[in-house]
Structure formats: C-alpha cells, structure tokens
Write a protein that holds these residues in place. Structure first.
Motif, PDB file in Angstrom:
ATOM      1  N   ASN A 289    -163.793  64.607  17.657  1.00 61.29           N
ATOM      2  CA  ASN A 289    -163.181  64.433  18.964  1.00 61.29           C
ATOM      3  C   ASN A 289    -162.939  62.959  19.257  1.00 61.29           C
ATOM      4  OD1 ASN A 289    -162.781  64.278  21.892  1.00 61.29           O
ATOM      5  ND2 ASN A 289    -163.444  66.405  21.898  1.00 61.29           N
ATOM      6  N   ARG A 290    -161.768  62.659  19.771  1.00 64.97           N
ATOM      7  CA  ARG A 290    -161.372  61.268  19.972  1.00 64.97           C
ATOM      8  C   ARG A 290    -162.226  60.534  20.990  1.00 64.97           C
ATOM      9  NH1 ARG A 290    -156.657  59.964  17.484  1.00 64.97           N
ATOM     10  NH2 ARG A 290    -155.472  61.721  16.632  1.00 64.97           N
ATOM     11  N   ARG A 291    -162.824  61.236  21.908  1.00 65.59           N
ATOM     12  CA  ARG A 291    -163.661  60.547  22.887  1.00 65.59           C
ATOM     13  C   ARG A 291    -164.914  59.966  22.257  1.00 65.59           C
ATOM     14  NH1 ARG A 291    -167.938  63.659  25.035  1.00 65.59           N
ATOM     15  NH2 ARG A 291    -168.062  65.750  24.167  1.00 65.59           N
ATOM     16  N   LEU A 292    -165.224  60.381  21.014  1.00 64.94           N
ATOM     17  CA  LEU A 292    -166.406  59.874  20.324  1.00 64.94           C
ATOM     18  C   LEU A 292    -166.071  58.764  19.335  1.00 64.94           C
ATOM     19  CD1 LEU A 292    -168.106  63.299  19.455  1.00 64.94           C
ATOM     20  CD2 LEU A 292    -168.530  61.847  21.434  1.00 64.94           C
ATOM     21  N   HIS A 293    -164.804  58.421  19.202  1.00 63.21           N
ATOM     22  CA  HIS A 293    -164.412  57.525  18.120  1.00 63.21           C
ATOM     23  C   HIS A 293    -165.081  56.153  18.196  1.00 63.21           C
ATOM     24  CE1 HIS A 293    -160.477  59.706  16.751  1.00 63.21           C
ATOM     25  NE2 HIS A 293    -161.573  60.406  16.556  1.00 63.21           N
ATOM     26  N   VAL A 294    -165.087  55.531  19.377  1.00 60.95           N
ATOM     27  CA  VAL A 294    -165.598  54.163  19.470  1.00 60.95           C
ATOM     28  C   VAL A 294    -167.072  54.105  19.086  1.00 60.95           C
ATOM     29  CG1 VAL A 294    -166.078  52.254  21.029  1.00 60.95           C
ATOM     30  CG2 VAL A 294    -163.897  53.450  21.173  1.00 60.95           C
ATOM     31  N   VAL A 295    -167.892  54.940  19.718  1.00 58.49           N
ATOM     32  CA  VAL A 295    -169.324  54.860  19.456  1.00 58.49           C
ATOM     33  C   VAL A 295    -169.654  55.344  18.045  1.00 58.49           C
ATOM     34  CG1 VAL A 295    -169.806  57.141  20.463  1.00 58.49           C
ATOM     35  CG2 VAL A 295    -171.614  55.430  20.345  1.00 58.49           C
ATOM     36  N   CYS A 296    -168.983  56.398  17.571  1.00 61.18           N
ATOM     37  CA  CYS A 296    -169.299  56.932  16.242  1.00 61.18           C
ATOM     38  C   CYS A 296    -168.857  55.984  15.135  1.00 61.18           C
ATOM     39  CB  CYS A 296    -168.650  58.305  16.059  1.00 61.18           C
ATOM     40  SG  CYS A 296    -169.405  59.611  17.057  1.00 61.18           S
ATOM     41  N   MET A 297    -167.687  55.383  15.282  1.00 57.84           N
ATOM     42  CA  MET A 297    -167.232  54.470  14.246  1.00 57.84           C
ATOM     43  C   MET A 297    -168.021  53.166  14.267  1.00 57.84           C
ATOM     44  SD  MET A 297    -163.133  55.268  14.244  1.00 57.84           S
ATOM     45  CE  MET A 297    -162.820  54.169  12.864  1.00 57.84           C
ATOM     46  N   SER A 298    -168.502  52.759  15.426  1.00 52.97           N
ATOM     47  CA  SER A 298    -169.405  51.604  15.474  1.00 52.97           C
ATOM     48  C   SER A 298    -170.703  51.918  14.737  1.00 52.97           C
ATOM     49  CB  SER A 298    -169.708  51.235  16.927  1.00 52.97           C
ATOM     50  OG  SER A 298    -168.546  50.855  17.610  1.00 52.97           O
ATOM     51  N   PHE A 299    -171.210  53.120  14.964  1.00 57.37           N
ATOM     52  CA  PHE A 299    -172.434  53.550  14.281  1.00 57.37           C
ATOM     53  C   PHE A 299    -172.213  53.602  12.770  1.00 57.37           C
ATOM     54  CE2 PHE A 299    -174.815  57.207  12.522  1.00 57.37           C
ATOM     55  CZ  PHE A 299    -176.116  56.733  12.695  1.00 57.37           C
ATOM     56  N   MET A 300    -171.087  54.152  12.335  1.00 61.00           N
ATOM     57  CA  MET A 300    -170.813  54.237  10.902  1.00 61.00           C
ATOM     58  C   MET A 300    -170.658  52.855  10.282  1.00 61.00           C
ATOM     59  SD  MET A 300    -168.371  57.597  10.410  1.00 61.00           S
ATOM     60  CE  MET A 300    -166.942  56.664  10.859  1.00 61.00           C
ATOM     61  N   SER A 301    -170.032  51.935  10.998  1.00 61.58           N
ATOM     62  CA  SER A 301    -169.886  50.575  10.478  1.00 61.58           C
ATOM     63  C   SER A 301    -171.240  49.913  10.278  1.00 61.58           C
ATOM     64  CB  SER A 301    -169.026  49.732  11.433  1.00 61.58           C
ATOM     65  OG  SER A 301    -167.715  50.222  11.494  1.00 61.58           O
ATOM     66  N   ALA A 302    -172.140  50.127  11.233  1.00 57.55           N
ATOM     67  CA  ALA A 302    -173.463  49.520  11.127  1.00 57.55           C
ATOM     68  C   ALA A 302    -174.261  50.114   9.976  1.00 57.55           C
ATOM     69  CB  ALA A 302    -174.224  49.690  12.438  1.00 57.55           C
ATOM     70  N   VAL A 303    -174.257  51.446   9.869  1.00 57.23           N
ATOM     71  CA  VAL A 303    -175.009  52.095   8.793  1.00 57.23           C
ATOM     72  C   VAL A 303    -174.415  51.730   7.437  1.00 57.23           C
ATOM     73  CG1 VAL A 303    -175.706  54.310   7.810  1.00 57.23           C
ATOM     74  CG2 VAL A 303    -175.756  53.977  10.281  1.00 57.23           C
ATOM     75  N   GLY A 304    -173.076  51.716   7.358  1.00 59.38           N
ATOM     76  CA  GLY A 304    -172.432  51.333   6.110  1.00 59.38           C
ATOM     77  C   GLY A 304    -172.776  49.915   5.712  1.00 59.38           C
ATOM     78  N   SER A 305    -172.752  49.004   6.665  1.00 58.40           N
ATOM     79  CA  SER A 305    -173.085  47.617   6.369  1.00 58.40           C
ATOM     80  C   SER A 305    -174.559  47.449   6.006  1.00 58.40           C
ATOM     81  CB  SER A 305    -172.740  46.737   7.569  1.00 58.40           C
ATOM     82  OG  SER A 305    -171.360  46.804   7.828  1.00 58.40           O
ATOM     83  N   SER A 306    -175.411  48.286   6.576  1.00 57.12           N
ATOM     84  CA  SER A 306    -176.820  48.219   6.180  1.00 57.12           C
ATOM     85  C   SER A 306    -176.978  48.588   4.710  1.00 57.12           C
ATOM     86  CB  SER A 306    -177.661  49.150   7.054  1.00 57.12           C
ATOM     87  OG  SER A 306    -177.338  50.510   6.818  1.00 57.12           O
ATOM     88  N   GLY A 307    -176.138  49.525   4.227  1.00 56.64           N
ATOM     89  CA  GLY A 307    -176.145  49.823   2.798  1.00 56.64           C
ATOM     90  C   GLY A 307    -175.691  48.634   1.978  1.00 56.64           C
ATOM     91  N   GLY A 308    -174.740  47.861   2.528  1.00 59.28           N
ATOM     92  CA  GLY A 308    -174.293  46.653   1.858  1.00 59.28           C
ATOM     93  C   GLY A 308    -175.307  45.542   1.906  1.00 59.28           C
ATOM     94  N   ALA A 309    -176.447  45.772   2.557  1.00 56.13           N
ATOM     95  CA  ALA A 309    -177.529  44.790   2.592  1.00 56.13           C
ATOM     96  C   ALA A 309    -178.773  45.293   1.873  1.00 56.13           C
ATOM     97  CB  ALA A 309    -177.874  44.460   4.043  1.00 56.13           C
ATOM     98  N   ILE A 310    -179.137  46.539   2.142  1.00 53.14           N
ATOM     99  CA  ILE A 310    -180.379  47.074   1.572  1.00 53.14           C
ATOM    100  C   ILE A 310    -180.294  47.160   0.052  1.00 53.14           C
ATOM    101  CG2 ILE A 310    -181.866  49.113   1.464  1.00 53.14           C
ATOM    102  CD1 ILE A 310    -181.058  49.655   4.399  1.00 53.14           C
ATOM    103  N   PHE A 311    -179.216  47.714  -0.465  1.00 53.27           N
ATOM    104  CA  PHE A 311    -179.125  47.923  -1.910  1.00 53.27           C
ATOM    105  C   PHE A 311    -178.938  46.616  -2.684  1.00 53.27           C
ATOM    106  CE2 PHE A 311    -177.920  52.081  -0.101  1.00 53.27           C
ATOM    107  CZ  PHE A 311    -178.955  52.829  -0.642  1.00 53.27           C
ATOM    108  N   PRO A 312    -178.153  45.638  -2.194  1.00 52.23           N
ATOM    109  CA  PRO A 312    -178.164  44.337  -2.869  1.00 52.23           C
ATOM    110  C   PRO A 312    -179.551  43.681  -2.834  1.00 52.23           C
ATOM    111  CG  PRO A 312    -176.211  44.530  -1.530  1.00 52.23           C
ATOM    112  CD  PRO A 312    -177.065  45.723  -1.211  1.00 52.23           C
ATOM    113  N   PHE A 313    -180.304  43.889  -1.756  1.00 55.45           N
ATOM    114  CA  PHE A 313    -181.662  43.355  -1.702  1.00 55.45           C
ATOM    115  C   PHE A 313    -182.534  44.016  -2.770  1.00 55.45           C
ATOM    116  CE2 PHE A 313    -186.007  43.275   0.087  1.00 55.45           C
ATOM    117  CZ  PHE A 313    -186.172  41.902   0.196  1.00 55.45           C
ATOM    118  N   VAL A 314    -182.355  45.343  -2.949  1.00 57.78           N
ATOM    119  CA  VAL A 314    -183.084  46.052  -4.005  1.00 57.78           C
ATOM    120  C   VAL A 314    -182.704  45.499  -5.376  1.00 57.78           C
ATOM    121  CG1 VAL A 314    -183.357  48.292  -5.145  1.00 57.78           C
ATOM    122  CG2 VAL A 314    -183.389  48.146  -2.641  1.00 57.78           C
TER     123      VAL A 314
END
Length: 504
Positions: free
Chosen positions: A440-465
């Motif tokens: 649903n489009r009313r969820l786009h801003v908050v959900c895509m912000s959440f996905m960006s953060a979680v995705g970027s955390s993967g770009g930090a956690i796994f390089p740290f590993v």
C-alpha cells in the motif's frame, strides 16, 4: 433518507488551506462538517458547478444505491491538474486523488530525476572509494582489518538513525526539508574528513554520512517509484550509484599510487556534494503543482488509496511481513555487494599477489558491471517480471563468482567479477520497484526507510565479519561469505508472500 455529499476548498491565505467536507441530511436538517488543516501550501482556487437539488433527482431503490465513499473504477479528473475542466463537478471522495505524474509531467520532474541521479552518483563515489583506500587508511592510522571495518558499522548506525527519524521529519516538515537535511549532513561529513581528523572523529563523520544518505534515499526512491514507468526509471537512477562507484576506485587508486595523500580524494567529494546539494534543493523546491500531490502522499491517498492514513511509524513497517522479508533480503544483498566491492582490491593484492594499479582497474570493472546491469536490464525486469528476473540475476551472480573464486588467473578474474557486477546491479532497483507495486502506497515512506536502514546494516555487519576473518585468515575469506549471502538471498526471495500487485 437521502444524503447530500459535497466538498469545499477555501484558501484564506498563502500559508494555510482548509479542506472542508460537508454531509447534510434533509430529514434531520443537520450538517456535519469535517475540516482538514494543511500547513504551508500555496493558495488554490477550484470552482465547482452548482449541485443539482436533491428533489429533482430520480429516486433509486435502496438496494441499488452505490456507496458514496466507494472509489469508482473510472479515472477521476484531478481538479489540481492543468487539464481540469472548469465548472465540472468533482465526484464525492473522502480524499484528493491527484493524477500520476511522469518524468515530463510536470516538466520540473526531469530536473528532479537528473538531480537525484547526481545524488546517487555521490553515494557511489562515497562507497566505491572505501575499498580502494582501505589499505592506505590502515597504514595512516596504524590499525588492522578489525578497526578499519568499524567504518562500515559507523555508516550503518547512521542509516538506522536516519530510518527512525526520517518518517517523523517528513510528516512534520515535508519532502523538501527532509532532503535538505540529508544533503547537508553529507556535506558536513566530507568537510570533516578532508583534513585527516583523528580516527574517532573519522568514524563519527561516517555516521553523519549514513544519516544523510538514509534521509535522502527514502524520499528520492518513493518519489520516483510513484512516477509512470517506475521500474525503468529506478534502474537508471540506481545506475547513477554504480557509475559513481565505478569512477571512485579509479580516481582514488590513481591518486594514492602517485603519492597524493588519501584525504585529497575527500576534497573532491566536498565540491561534488556542494554542487549536488544546490541542484537537488532547487529541483525539489516546493511548487504550486506539487501541493495536492504531496498532500496526498502525506495522507496516504497517492494514486488510488482511499484509506485515511495517520502518520506511520516504525512499528507499522515491522508489522508488514513483505517489508520485513524484503528488508532482510536487501540486507544480504548489500552485504554481498559491499563485501566484494570493499575487499576486492585487498583480496587481489594480498591473496593473489596482484599489482595495486591493476587491482584498482578490476574494481572499476566490478562497479562498471553494476552500472551496465542497471541500465541494460531494467527493461528486461519490467517485461518478464521482477520476481522471476531476480532469481535469474542471483543465479548468474553465483555462477560468475564461483569462477572468480576457483580460477586464479588475472584475466579470468577480471572478466568474471565484472559479470558478477552486471548480474548484481539490477537486483536492488528491481526489488524496490516490485515492492512499491505490492505494498500500500501509504506505507511507502516508512517501509522504504526501514528497508534502506536494514539493507545498509547488512553492508556494515558482513564487511565487519569479513574484516574479523581477514585479521586471522587474510582477505581470501571474502568469497565464502559472498556465496553464503547469495544463497540466503535466494531463500528469502523464494519465501516472499505471494501477493497481488497493489492497485495502480
């Protein structure tokens, strides 16, 4: 009982607008008025034709009456568009329904696309240089793989802060000020790093970069995902990231191998960010034609959703299964991309005894493959379906990386890793496009912000590993980690809910 349903719009000043909804009942002779206040919107004038008296309308049996609040299947005319016909009564609707914008309508959108492309290119210049400068940062600060990998964790922590704050900033101040805060923090990051600060301040600066990019990416992704032909546009847009990441290791490697201090690269970033900041703020400056569009986005009615939407918080994203699974999928994706791109030069130099300059060219080939994949495969994703194409992209990435891993010949490695980038490239924009069509489009801003953060955390956690493993076994541990992440991506894409596309 017959009910009249009408809407009125009054513009008392250029700074306040009231949306007024009146429902009257002839039998009870009562009127119920609902006012919706909106801040800082330009003056809007809309003329409606007089409504037909209730008594002159034919009487319709109760069981044949349509719900006044139901959304018609036919396309409604947008009173805020330039093509609206004066004097034509607008059908009763609880929310404003602006028509879908495109790349050329309104004309300012093409400049917004170019400005957003520059911002994605800036992000690529940011991410692509870290891998090329990793060995030189270790040498300058006298640290090992573990401490230098903290850079990735700092960047991810900034993204997490950005995802928490982003929806509230947007709901309170709007898109323009959210983007402004994001690009301002990016500029601050490079202004701090360019003078070779102490390592703790270097880490803090990268946290600022994470916050800034998180705020900017969520708004730009949501804006372009709502445009017509969004799959192709997002592919081109994210191609800007790959273009920046392609140029970055080439520039950084050429500088440091010629004796130029590593921090001079960030002087370049100061200039690039300053130009990008001015351009994107001009492009996204609020304009009269954006009033109804942004209002609908804030209230959750953009392009077809008729639900009254309160400002959404992080808990809303966590309750949405598709959002959570997609976020984890992107976490593994960005982990694989950053691990390979970040440690590629170190792997070729230390594990394969390669020349640093040649290794820099191979890294350029990897990011160049990402650019080519995002530009060339966007149409294929739109034509054959995002879900199927992502399975194909993951499989091709895995096959090419196995060749890169088990064939220690420089030419083969260079070609294979470029093809890995070509197959990985379209995965992120294709996933974003698919997500915006099924949620649903009313969820786009908050959900895509959440996905960006979680995705970027993967770009930090796994390089740290990888950094922890490289401290003990050397950078050759990067290939097993990347293959494992690609396998996990396949699993999480397979278990995505079988949802139908959200109504356009």
């Amino acid at each position: 009982m017959t009910t009249n349903h009408s809407r009125g719009i009054s513009a008392a000043s250029a700074e306040s607008v009231e949306l007024e909804e009146v429902i009257t009942s002839p039998n009870s002779k009562k009127a119920y008025t609902v006012k919706h206040g909106v801040r800082e919107l330009p003056k809007i004038e809309v003329n409606y034709a007089p409504m037909t008296p209730v008594g002159s309308l034919p009487v319709t049996p109760h069981h044949q009456r349509e719900d006044l609040f139901a959304t018609p299947n036919t396309e409604r005319q947008n009173p805020f568009s330039a093509t609206a016909t004066p004097g034509v009564s607008r059908p009763g609707s609880p929310l404003l329904q602006p028509t879908a914008q495109s790349l050329i309508n309104p004309p300012i959108n093409k400049w917004r696309f170019i400005a957003s492309f520059m911002e994605f290119m800036t992000l690529g210049l940011h991410d692509g240089a870290i891998g090329a400068l990793l060995l030189y940062l270790e040498s300058y600060y006298h640290i090992g793989y573990v401490l230098v990998s903290v850079i990735f964790l700092s960047n991810a922590s900034g993204y997490i802060i950005g995802v928490v704050a982003g929806p509230y900033i947007f709901n309170r101040f709007g898109r323009f000020y959210t983007i402004g805060a994001g690009v301002g923090l990016q500029f601050l990051t490079y202004a701090l790093i360019c003078w070779r600060p102490p390592y703790p301040l270097f880490i803090i600066a990268f946290c600022f970069a994470g916050i800034g990019f998180a705020l900017m990416l969520a708004q730009v992704n949501v804006f372009h995902a709502a445009l017509q032909n969004s799959t192709t546009l997002l592919g081109y847009l994210h191609g800007g990231y790959g273009l920046g990441a392609t140029i970055a290791p080439l520039i950084a490697t050429q500088m440091v191998t010629r004796g130029v201090p590593w921090n001079y690269y960030f002087y370049i970033m100061v200039g690039v960010t300053a130009m990008s900041m001015v351009f994107i703020l001009w492009a996204f400056k609020p304009r009269p034609e954006d009033a109804a569009y942004e209002l609908a986005q804030r209230r959750g009615s953009l392009m077809g959703s008729n639900e009254e939407a309160e400002p959404q918080g992080l808990t809303t994203a966590l309750k949405n299964r598709t959002t959570v699974i997609t976020a984890i999928f992107l976490c593994f994706y960005q982990g694989a991309e950053v691990c390979l791109g970040g440690f590629l030069v170190a792997f070729l130099v230390q594990a394969r005894n390669g020349d640093p300059t040649a290794a820099g060219w191979v890294a350029t080939g990897f990011w160049g493959g990402i650019v080519a994949g995002r530009f060339l495969l966007g149409h294929a994703s739109a034509r054959w379906g995002e879900r199927l194409c992502i399975f194909v992209y993951i499989g091709a990435s895995m096959a090419m990386h196995l060749i890169f891993w088990f064939v220690p010949q420089f030419t083969v490695e260079a070609v294979a890793v470029s093809l890995v980038g070509f197959a990985l490239g379209p995965i992120y924009p294709t996933t974003v496009s698919w997500f915006t069509k099924v949620v649903n489009r009313r969820l786009h801003v908050v959900c895509m912000s959440f996905m960006s953060a979680v995705g970027s955390s993967g770009g930090a956690i796994f390089p740290f590993v990888v950094g922890l493993g490289a401290q003990v076994k050397g950078p050759s541990v990067v290939s097993p980690v990347v293959i494992s992440l690609l396998c996990l991506m396949t699993v999480f894409w397979f278990v995505q809910p079988k949802v139908q596309r959200h109504a356009e």
